[in-house]
Design an enzyme around this catalytic site. Structure first.
Site, PDB file in Angstrom:
ATOM      1  N   ASP A 194     -10.619  -9.105  -1.400  1.00  0.00           N
ATOM      2  CA  ASP A 194     -11.105 -10.471  -1.256  1.00  0.00           C
ATOM      3  C   ASP A 194     -12.558 -10.430  -0.802  1.00  0.00           C
ATOM      4  O   ASP A 194     -13.093  -9.363  -0.498  1.00  0.00           O
ATOM      5  CB  ASP A 194     -10.248 -11.244  -0.248  1.00  0.00           C
ATOM      6  CG  ASP A 194     -10.230 -10.581   1.119  1.00  0.00           C
ATOM      7  OD1 ASP A 194     -11.175 -10.814   1.901  1.00  0.00           O
ATOM      8  OD2 ASP A 194      -9.289  -9.812   1.405  1.00  0.00           O
ATOM      9  N   GLU A 212       0.823  -1.214   0.000  1.00  0.00           N
ATOM     10  CA  GLU A 212       0.000   0.000   0.000  1.00  0.00           C
ATOM     11  C   GLU A 212       0.855   1.262   0.000  1.00  0.00           C
ATOM     12  O   GLU A 212       0.577   2.213  -0.732  1.00  0.00           O
ATOM     13  CB  GLU A 212      -0.938  -0.030   1.207  1.00  0.00           C
ATOM     14  CG  GLU A 212      -1.962  -1.144   1.137  1.00  0.00           C
ATOM     15  CD  GLU A 212      -2.651  -1.434   2.468  1.00  0.00           C
ATOM     16  OE1 GLU A 212      -3.541  -2.297   2.477  1.00  0.00           O
ATOM     17  OE2 GLU A 212      -2.297  -0.805   3.489  1.00  0.00           O
TER      18      GLU A 212
END
Length: 232
Positions: free
Chosen positions: A197, A12
């Site tokens: 996910d 990130e």
């Protein structure tokens, strides 16, 4: 403006580093901070590590050392709703804890005494993206995001969370803790999440496969926010 940015993991923050100019790296204890510029903004990017306490510490480091005008939390999240797809961007209107329970004392599930049951975030950027949706052609979903110290990875866990928080659309591990600190110190908070996910039995594998896609999506949105923050 002085802007703090918080990402939990390397994937990130590495993407976000690429949109900061002339940065230098600083280390506070185990926390890495990248200090640089974006146009006229002073930017302080910190890698918090995973979980609520790590995120809270990182937020306090930014506040104590750099006094940011705004904090941005950018990171991945697991879906709680079937209509969400990998890479979808979430701009939550609210965030709350799913692993706090003081209901026996009359508090709402997820509520910390002395704080609201949900932390309101992103009011300005929701209005901005609504007005400029055609210009940037970036789709996003609004809704409630849950936070807790578990990587949700079981179908049964999804059922429980959806029963306890029917309006929640995604779950992750940092944003509510960051929101609590920002609420306490009256600092505007922007939260941007991207779906990595489905929080199901395949979540661990899918997260690893998709985190690079997610980080790319997030960096695009964060860049747009930095470009337009003064006008929001």
């Amino acid at each position: 403006m002085k802007i703090g940015i918080i990402g939990a993991i390397n994937q990130e923050t590495e993407r976000l580093k690429k949109i900061i100019h002339f940065y230098i790296e600083k280390k506070i204890n185990t926390y890495k901070i990248y200090i640089g510029k974006f146009k006229s903004h002073d930017v302080f990017l910190i890698k918090s590590g995973i979980g609520k306490v790590s995120a809270s510490i990182a937020t306090m480091i930014l506040i104590d050392l750099y006094k940011p005008d705004t904090i941005i939390n950018s990171g991945s999240a697991g879906s709680l709703q079937s209509f969400l797809k990998i890479g979808d961007i979430i701009i939550p209107k609210k965030t709350c804890y799913y692993d706090v329970d003081l209901t026996n004392f009359g508090y709402t599930r997820g509520q910390i005494p002395g704080y609201p049951k949900e932390f309101t975030v992103n009011e300005k950027i929701c209005n901005f993206f609504k007005k400029n949706a055609d210009k940037y052609q970036l789709k996003y979903i609004k809704g409630l995001i849950l936070s807790g110290d578990t990587f949700v990875r079981e179908n049964e866990s999804i059922k429980i969370l959806k029963k306890q928080f029917p309006s929640a659309i995604a779950v992750e591990m940092e944003s509510s803790a960051i929101a609590q600190v920002c609420y306490k110190f009256n600092i505007p908070l922007i939260i941007i999440k991207s779906i990595s996910d489905a929080s199901d039995n395949n979540a661990t594998v899918n997260f690893k496969e998709n985190i690079d896609i997610v980080s790319y999506q997030l960096s695009k949105f964060v860049k747009i926010i930095l470009e337009n923050l003064i006008d929001m």
